[in-house]
Design an enzyme around this catalytic site. Sequence first.
Site, PDB file in Angstrom:
ATOM      1  N   SER A  15       0.704  -1.181  -0.036  1.00 11.63           N
ATOM      2  CA  SER A  15       0.244  -0.046   0.027  1.00 11.63           C
ATOM      3  C   SER A  15       0.902   1.322  -0.049  1.00 11.63           C
ATOM      4  O   SER A  15       0.509   2.231  -0.617  1.00 11.63           O
ATOM      5  CB  SER A  15      -1.099   0.005   1.140  1.00 11.63           C
ATOM      6  OG  SER A  15      -0.407  -0.399   2.291  1.00 11.63           O
ATOM      7  N   ARG A  35       5.645  -8.167  -7.808  1.00 14.61           N
ATOM      8  CA  ARG A  35       6.287  -9.677  -8.282  1.00 14.61           C
ATOM      9  C   ARG A  35       4.831 -10.308  -8.464  1.00 14.61           C
ATOM     10  O   ARG A  35       4.891 -11.371  -9.478  1.00 14.61           O
ATOM     11  CB  ARG A  35       7.061 -10.232  -6.942  1.00 14.61           C
ATOM     12  CG  ARG A  35       8.614 -10.096  -7.251  1.00 14.61           C
ATOM     13  CD  ARG A  35       9.399 -11.071  -6.565  1.00 14.61           C
ATOM     14  NE  ARG A  35       8.787 -11.206  -5.068  1.00 14.61           N
ATOM     15  CZ  ARG A  35       9.546 -11.515  -4.096  1.00 14.61           C
ATOM     16  NH1 ARG A  35      10.666 -12.031  -4.104  1.00 14.61           N
ATOM     17  NH2 ARG A  35       9.095 -11.458  -2.849  1.00 14.61           N
ATOM     18  N   LYS A 104      11.037   1.122   7.054  1.00 15.96           N
ATOM     19  CA  LYS A 104      11.423   1.725   8.542  1.00 15.96           C
ATOM     20  C   LYS A 104      11.547   0.410   9.256  1.00 15.96           C
ATOM     21  O   LYS A 104      10.682  -0.120  10.118  1.00 15.96           O
ATOM     22  CB  LYS A 104      10.282   2.423   9.210  1.00 15.96           C
ATOM     23  CG  LYS A 104       9.906   3.944   8.471  1.00 15.96           C
ATOM     24  CD  LYS A 104       8.562   4.576   8.638  1.00 15.96           C
ATOM     25  CE  LYS A 104       8.481   5.757   8.002  1.00 15.96           C
ATOM     26  NZ  LYS A 104       6.936   6.344   7.962  1.00 15.96           N
ATOM     27  N   GLY A 144       8.671   9.706   7.584  1.00 18.35           N
ATOM     28  CA  GLY A 144       7.857  10.741   8.030  1.00 18.35           C
ATOM     29  C   GLY A 144       6.389  10.250   8.231  1.00 18.35           C
ATOM     30  O   GLY A 144       6.287   9.064   8.176  1.00 18.35           O
ATOM     31  N   LYS A 199      10.328   4.415  16.078  1.00 20.10           N
ATOM     32  CA  LYS A 199       8.972   4.698  16.525  1.00 20.10           C
ATOM     33  C   LYS A 199       7.890   3.425  16.403  1.00 20.10           C
ATOM     34  O   LYS A 199       6.869   3.566  17.167  1.00 20.10           O
ATOM     35  CB  LYS A 199       8.605   5.737  15.605  1.00 20.10           C
ATOM     36  CG  LYS A 199       8.445   5.474  14.212  1.00 20.10           C
ATOM     37  CD  LYS A 199       6.809   5.332  13.755  1.00 20.10           C
ATOM     38  CE  LYS A 199       6.473   4.164  12.807  1.00 20.10           C
ATOM     39  NZ  LYS A 199       6.913   4.126  11.463  1.00 20.10           N
ATOM     40  N   SER A 262      -2.382   1.973  11.547  1.00 19.78           N
ATOM     41  CA  SER A 262      -1.090   1.561  11.425  1.00 19.78           C
ATOM     42  C   SER A 262      -0.839   0.032  11.649  1.00 19.78           C
ATOM     43  O   SER A 262      -1.571  -0.443  12.682  1.00 19.78           O
ATOM     44  CB  SER A 262      -0.333   2.502  12.201  1.00 19.78           C
ATOM     45  OG  SER A 262       0.555   1.787  13.077  1.00 19.78           O
ATOM     46  N   ARG A 263      -0.135  -0.730  10.970  1.00 17.97           N
ATOM     47  CA  ARG A 263       0.079  -2.081  11.429  1.00 17.97           C
ATOM     48  C   ARG A 263       0.657  -2.335  12.885  1.00 17.97           C
ATOM     49  O   ARG A 263      -0.022  -3.195  13.483  1.00 17.97           O
ATOM     50  CB  ARG A 263       1.088  -2.609  10.517  1.00 17.97           C
ATOM     51  CG  ARG A 263       0.653  -4.002   9.909  1.00 17.97           C
ATOM     52  CD  ARG A 263       1.463  -4.529   8.809  1.00 17.97           C
ATOM     53  NE  ARG A 263       0.998  -3.995   7.624  1.00 17.97           N
ATOM     54  CZ  ARG A 263       1.793  -3.513   6.481  1.00 17.97           C
ATOM     55  NH1 ARG A 263       2.909  -3.253   6.728  1.00 17.97           N
ATOM     56  NH2 ARG A 263       1.296  -3.192   5.289  1.00 17.97           N
ATOM     57  N   ASN A 264       1.434  -1.426  13.357  1.00 18.14           N
ATOM     58  CA  ASN A 264       2.157  -1.543  14.452  1.00 18.14           C
ATOM     59  C   ASN A 264       0.966  -1.311  15.753  1.00 18.14           C
ATOM     60  O   ASN A 264       0.877  -1.855  16.671  1.00 18.14           O
ATOM     61  CB  ASN A 264       3.116  -0.721  14.678  1.00 18.14           C
ATOM     62  CG  ASN A 264       4.492  -0.871  13.904  1.00 18.14           C
ATOM     63  OD1 ASN A 264       4.871  -2.067  14.126  1.00 18.14           O
ATOM     64  ND2 ASN A 264       5.146  -0.128  13.018  1.00 18.14           N
ATOM     65  N   GLU A 289       6.899  -4.319  11.712  1.00 17.05           N
ATOM     66  CA  GLU A 289       8.243  -4.155  11.721  1.00 17.05           C
ATOM     67  C   GLU A 289       8.564  -3.981  13.269  1.00 17.05           C
ATOM     68  O   GLU A 289       9.674  -4.478  13.828  1.00 17.05           O
ATOM     69  CB  GLU A 289       8.634  -2.708  11.342  1.00 17.05           C
ATOM     70  CG  GLU A 289       8.801  -2.729   9.728  1.00 17.05           C
ATOM     71  CD  GLU A 289       9.821  -3.486   9.058  1.00 17.05           C
ATOM     72  OE1 GLU A 289      10.813  -4.313   9.652  1.00 17.05           O
ATOM     73  OE2 GLU A 289       9.909  -3.572   7.936  1.00 17.05           O
TER      74      GLU A 289
END
Lengths: 343, 565
Positions: A15, A35, A104, A144, A199, A262-264, A289
């Site tokens: 994304s 891919r 990141k 950012g 972060k 956000s995934r985190n 991550e």
Amino acid sequence: MTKLQETYGVIGAGSFGTAVANLLAENGRVLLYARSKKAIENIKNNTHRNQDIHENIEVTNDIESFCKQCNLIFPVIPSDSFRYMLDDFKPYLKASHILIHATKGLHVEHNLGEDVVLKKESVYTMSELILKNTGVVRVGCMAGPNLASELALKQPAATVIASQFNEVIDEGQKALKSTRLRVYGSNELRGVELAGVLKNYVAISAGIIAGIGYGENSKAMLITRGMAESIYIAKALGYNEKAFLGIAGVGDLIATCNSPKSRNNTVGRYLAEGKTLAEIKENMSEVAEGVKTVQIIHSLKNYGFKSPIADILYRIIFNDLSVENALEFLMRFPTSEDADYIS
Amino acid sequence: MAESQQPIKNRLAYTIADPYEWPITKLSADKELFLKEVIEKTEASIFERMHNAQLLHDELKGILYKEKNRLTKQHWKSDKPEESIFWSEIKKKILETDKIENEEEKYKKDKKLMHKILKHYAHEIVANFDPKTHKITRKILPWVFSRLMNASPGNRLRFLWASRKTIYEKLKITGPIEQIRELSKKGTVIVVPTHFSNLDSPTIGFVLDSIGLPAFTYGAGINLFTVKFISKWMNDLGAYKLDRRKKNIPYLELLKSYSAVAIQRGAHSLFFPGGTRSKSGALEDKLKLGLLGTAIEAQRENLQKYTEESAKKVFIVPVVLNYHFVMEAESLVNQHLSIMGKEQFIYSKNNLSTSFKVIKLFFKFLTATPGMTVSFAEPMDVLGNEVDNDGNSINSVGQKVSIKDYFLLNEELNEDKQRESVYTRRLADKIAVKFHSSNTVLSSHLLAFAAFEIVKNQNKMLDIYELLRVPEDEISISKNDLKEAIEKIKLKLLELESDKKIKLSKQINDNTDSIIKHGLKNLGVYHSKLPLIKKDKHTITTQNIKLLYFYHNRLEGYKLDKLFA
């Protein structure tokens, strides 16, 4: 369609990769390397990852021709696949290429685990990984508060491009800037990369706070102390605080800690519900991550920094510490002077 | 990239037999055009910076003020008497332009004045090269070298019949010499040696000649050009003059242009990237970047002027000189300590300020030195890539690459000073790494390092400055501790050697007793107070702890001190 001079390359059609490609497409022709057949098909049909695809974007899976056509390339792929991507691209990348990554994350050459002790030399930022594994020398990063979904909605935002080379910053700015994206520059490449990485785990913690149902006071405490902790870690590893106070640091922190998208942050919410890492992995296509980031911080044992938030988060994820006990521990942790990272 | 591990045994034949065909000879013959190019290049750069009458006029006034100051307050013997006349004329001209109101006219006049100053500087700096002087020197020097190096004190008679070949028994030259010779035919070679002693210049000059390379051009402090015949002799051997008192921008720019154009014209050059001598005795890791940058600039300009196939390539060759004994060690380490601050070390000023004194020292040194090694590192291109025997660049991931790529932006070769400054720093880092990996550990270095670490451990509470003030008669190192320490370090050194991060001299492979014996025999032996000396059968002490520190520093930068933490 006006005549376009530049062809920009984007590696990775996730994304964020797709969002970056759409931004670049406003200033030139874009080759998007993907891919999976499904992604290629989607992009050809002009919608992918809930985003419309700009008419200047062409999709490809031909690495050689991609590298021949693009001088400026933006790799936007998860840190876990970064190394493999570089192996594939290495034969076609030259010193004339400029690479600005937007990943990141960190790369570690060893397996991570409870008793692993890492030296900082074996932890690589993505720019270091590019330098180590390819013949490219002019590298930079883009970081950012850039949530892909908001960029796709064409909402205003800012980003920073960091590189030792001013020409990399200039080229990146030329390629990305538009009336909805302000592009700042910085020569603190490693600092900016590290700010973007550190972060991640603060965002997981923010997800936990939100998941329990705590409000803004708690979140603000976490964000400011999380930033302080990131700076202590960065300083112990030999970097300064500058980048952490900028767009890639505090800017990104505010956005990710506040965004349920956000995934985190999502990982944090699941943890608050009492889910284990294995259960979370089942629910998400790629693991955030931030999980790897806390593992790496946990393994950097010999650098003398204090990181109570990361330590507790590690114990929640890997040692089954309950969220309640974790919070009690954190609240009892001795306080230090406020903002002591600024001299 | 085959490396000849065996030191050379004899002087090698020149790669270009006829000295009249050497790049430096051709450069010297074409001196006027060369200087013209140098001045034009300098002007282009400074007029870009001083782009209006005000800026340029202020600069001129600044130069005049500083030059007048130099001539009155920092006068050196090497200053020529006609200099004050020159600067008085400049002063008169500056006062004249002061009065001009029309900016354009003023700028034009000031430009002319700047040109005059640059021309004056250029003629002062410029080197010469006279094959005849070189030929004579070449006949005499080895004779002097070999005889002096054989004539240890008390053995004066041998001076007369020492055989010539023994010079390379004392002066060990190692490294990929065949490759360097090959590259010198294909491109321009820039040799960058470590710098510990004033004797490095003559030594490296002799070494380069020994491996059969055409003469190099190099910068030498103008203070060395005092005695007229020596001055002429040095100048005729390719030395250009550097005046470290002159710090004005046009002068520094001129020096850089001088170096860049000389490299472009194929003159093999010698830089001491450490700048002044290493005062602490440690290998340089912070290198001066100015002249190094000119190598990158020259390479880029060659690529801009010619096709990639015909553009001369510039090769960087780091060299490490290793001595058991640095004559100036005492004054250097004192300067180092006083620069580091903290303590008012009183030291007699290093007074090697004239060429005559240096030559005297050189003779003394050659008779005294127990031998030295000169190790050439593998050559690199200006980006720090390895190069093969044909001069092709091989990047860090093993790909054969074109150096043009490093200077391209959107497929066009362009000049970007900021980019080149990053490249210069990268190159300097690579050179520093090569300095460490080509450093040859001599018995004396190992001994000094071990002994100093023991003393440091005995006085854990003291910082380095306090430690260096401990009275020498309170210091005592037991031989057993020393043996243990040496064995511990040696293990780590062997590991470093197999990782190609350091080189070990032959003696290091001996048993520990022999290392101690050989080290004691050689470590700074000609200092009046010895860095290490036997106290009795089982203990060793120092007569000068600062010297011990100096020699110990040679093994700094390998994290060996961690073995004792």
